[in-house]
Each structure stands twice: as structure tokens, then as C-alpha cells.
Design a protein around this motif. Structure first.
Motif, short mmCIF file in Angstrom:
data_model
loop_
_atom_site.label_atom_id
_atom_site.label_comp_id
_atom_site.label_asym_id
_atom_site.label_seq_id
_atom_site.Cartn_x
_atom_site.Cartn_y
_atom_site.Cartn_z
N PRO A 93 -32.04 13.16 55.81
CA PRO A 93 -32.60 14.44 55.94
C PRO A 93 -33.59 14.90 55.25
CG PRO A 93 -30.65 14.15 54.58
CD PRO A 93 -30.90 12.88 55.14
N ILE A 94 -34.18 14.08 54.26
CA ILE A 94 -35.27 14.58 53.26
C ILE A 94 -36.26 13.15 53.18
CG2 ILE A 94 -34.03 16.09 52.15
CD1 ILE A 94 -33.55 13.93 49.93
N ASN A 95 -37.28 13.46 52.54
CA ASN A 95 -38.00 12.44 52.12
C ASN A 95 -37.96 12.11 50.97
OD1 ASN A 95 -39.90 12.42 54.49
ND2 ASN A 95 -41.02 14.23 53.78
N ILE A 140 -38.11 6.73 42.85
CA ILE A 140 -37.38 7.81 42.75
C ILE A 140 -35.84 8.03 43.05
CG2 ILE A 140 -37.38 10.34 43.00
CD1 ILE A 140 -40.05 9.21 41.68
N PRO A 141 -34.91 8.23 41.79
CA PRO A 141 -33.69 8.17 42.45
C PRO A 141 -33.19 9.21 43.30
CG PRO A 141 -33.88 8.27 39.93
CD PRO A 141 -35.25 8.56 40.57
N CYS A 142 -32.33 8.65 44.34
CA CYS A 142 -31.91 9.35 45.39
C CYS A 142 -30.98 10.81 44.79
CB CYS A 142 -30.91 8.67 46.32
SG CYS A 142 -29.99 9.84 47.52
N ARG A 143 -31.17 11.77 45.41
CA ARG A 143 -30.58 13.05 44.79
C ARG A 143 -28.93 12.80 44.71
NH1 ARG A 143 -31.46 17.41 49.70
NH2 ARG A 143 -29.94 16.77 51.22
N GLY A 178 -26.18 13.46 56.87
CA GLY A 178 -27.55 13.13 57.47
C GLY A 178 -27.95 11.78 56.85
N PHE A 179 -27.14 11.14 56.16
CA PHE A 179 -27.70 10.02 55.47
C PHE A 179 -27.19 8.54 56.26
CE2 PHE A 179 -28.36 13.05 52.23
CZ PHE A 179 -29.64 12.58 51.61
N LYS A 180 -27.34 8.68 57.74
CA LYS A 180 -27.05 7.51 58.42
C LYS A 180 -27.61 6.27 57.88
CE LYS A 180 -27.96 7.47 62.90
NZ LYS A 180 -27.96 7.44 64.20
#
Length: 270
Positions: free
Chosen positions: A33-35, A40-43, A61-63
Motif C-alpha cells: 500500500p506504500i513505498n 529503511i525499516p517497514c513501519r 494490503g501487504f500481500k
């Protein structure tokens, strides 16, 4: 029959520093769902290196995360290459660790394919060559970080790939049919319901959203085939070679789908 390998070929997230969630980039798409930039650590990565939405990745959304496999490279880099010294406590090595990880992932992926090839009875004529390649690849995973970064991975992959092609030919030689060896590799959205693909070479084939319901895919070479959203409901993939859990996870299927030994039906299959 090849011996049990002295390395792990499946992800062990409990012993990894969340490397795939940090080192790798991803772009906003149907899979994310995002760039996010590499390094950079994933949120969603927590302080304990666990994903806070692991149980709901698809819904959030992180399929793309659900169809990724490091083949055991994460824990190898975390616990062996860097001897348990994580990137948060040792920020000076973080950038290097993030460079090492994707290289290690490629080496472990090759180990997985070679190990599978060695388990096939059909590969007895090239067993010694496969074993030598496996031992050489395993040795590369034991190198220090600087040496791993300097590896010529494409050159080594070319050597391994030649052996994997020979493996494929040996496995499929009694099942190959003219009609399924002349087809192209672009099957995006193809209507292949009930197709006879037994012994077919589907290496690198684009099978995105293809209708493969009830297709006979026994003994097919599946290495690198893109099965995202392909419908494998009722398909028979028993005996197929180089099919990974990642590929299975990216597809659709049902309880009638027959998979090779060692692979499991994903939770999202009906």
C-alpha cells in the motif's frame, strides 16, 4: 538420496533481525500500500523484529510480504555471518548487513534448488556434479561479509542453472510432449483450464491470473514461473520440479489442488 543439509532452507523469523523488512525496498502497488526504500525499516516492524500485522498482511494490503521467502538467509546472516550482533545495536554494520542479505538469499535459493535436484532419482547420472555445486554454494554462504559482497553471483548462478536445466531434462524426459514444448512463455490471463501440461517446461513463464483449473501439471518444470493470482483449483502439480512455497502462496487454489510433497496449501485457499 541426498543427506539432510547442514543449513536451513526455510525462514526462521525467530532468529532473524527482520532483515527482509528493512533491507529490501518495495513500491506502492497491488502487493504493497506504500513505498519503502531499501535500508529503511517497514513501519510494521516492531522493536523485537516481529511484524505487528503478521496475521493480517493480506487484509492490510501487504500481500507481497506473504509471498516472500528468504530460504533461510535471514537467520544465516543474523546468527552466523554477524554472530548474533543486530543492526540496531551495531549501526556501523547495518548498511553492510543489508547488502549481504539479498546476496545470501540468492545463494540459499540456489541451495534449495540443488538440494531438491539431489533428491530426485532421475538425477543419478549427474549426482556428483550436483553435489559438488551444492558444496561449493554452501561454502560461499560461510564467507565473511566483505567476501560475500564481492562475489560474482551471476557467474555462479550460471553454473548452477546449467545443472538445474539438466535436472529438468532428466525429470521430464519421459513426459515431454511436442504440443507443450513449443508454446511461448507469456500465459498472462491464459485460459488453460484442464490443459495437459504434464512434463512441460514452464521455466520463467508468466502465468499471472491464468486459469489453470484442473490442469495436469505433473512433472512440469516450475522454476521462476510467476503464478500470481493464477487459479490452481483442482490442478495436479504432483512431481513437478522447482516449485516453491512462495509460488504456491502467490496463487489461488482449493482443497482439490494436488501439490508436490513438502508444500502446503496456503491459508487463503478455499
Amino acid at each position: 538420496m541426498s543427506p539432510k543439509p547442514p543449513y536451513q532452507l526455510q525462514a526462521d523469523c525467530e532468529n532473524c533481525f527482520g532483515l527482509c523488512c528493512v533491507a529490501l525496498p518495495y513500491a506502492k502497488s497491488a502487493d504493497f500500500p506504500i513505498n519503502k526504500d531499501g535500508g529503511i525499516p517497514c513501519r510494521n516492524l516492531q522493536a523485537d523484529y516481529r511484524c505487528k500485522i503478521h496475521q493480517n498482511l493480506r487484509e492490510k494490503g501487504f500481500k507481497g510480504c506473504t509471498v516472500y521467502e528468504c530460504f533461510g538467509a535471514g537467520q544465516k546472516v543474523s546468527q552466523v555471518t554477524y554472530a548474533g550482533n543486530d543492526w540496531r545495536e551495531n549501526p556501523d554494520t547495518a548498511k553492510e548487513m543489508f547488502e549481504v542479505f539479498p546476496i545470501m538469499q540468492q545463494l540459499h535459493e540456489m541451495l534449495g534448488y540443488l538440494h531438491e535436484a539431489l533428491k530426485r532419482e532421475e538425477t543419478q547420472p549427474i549426482y556428483k556434479e550436483l553435489q559438488a555445486a551444492l558444496e561449493q554454494t554452501a561454502a560461499l554462504t560461510e564467507l565473511n561479509p566483505e567476501s560475500i559482497i564481492s562475489l560474482n553471483v551471476p557467474a555462479h548462478r550460471a553454473i548452477v542453472n546449467e545443472l538445474l536445466k539438466r535436472t529438468s531434462e532428466l525429470v521430464r524426459k519421459d513426459a515431454v510432449r511436442k504440443e507443450n514444448t513449443k508454446r511461448g512463455s507469456d500465459y498472462i490471463g491464459a485460459k488453460l483450464k484442464g490443459a495437459d501440461l504434464k512434463g512441460a517446461s514452464l521455466r520463467g513463464a508468466l502465468l499471472i491470473a491464468a486459469d489453470l483449473r484442473n490442469a495436469d501439471m505433473r512433472l512440469a518444470d516450475m522454476i521462476g514461473a510467476d503464478l500470481r493470482d493464477a487459479d490452481l483449483s483442482g490442478a495436479d502439480l504432483r512431481g513437478s520440479i522447482f516449485l516453491t512455497q512462495v509460488q504456491v502462496n502467490s496463487a489461488r487454489g482449493d482443497r482439490k489442488t494436488k501439490l508436490p510433497e513438502g508444500l502446503r496449501s496456503p491459508a487463503h485457499w478455499t
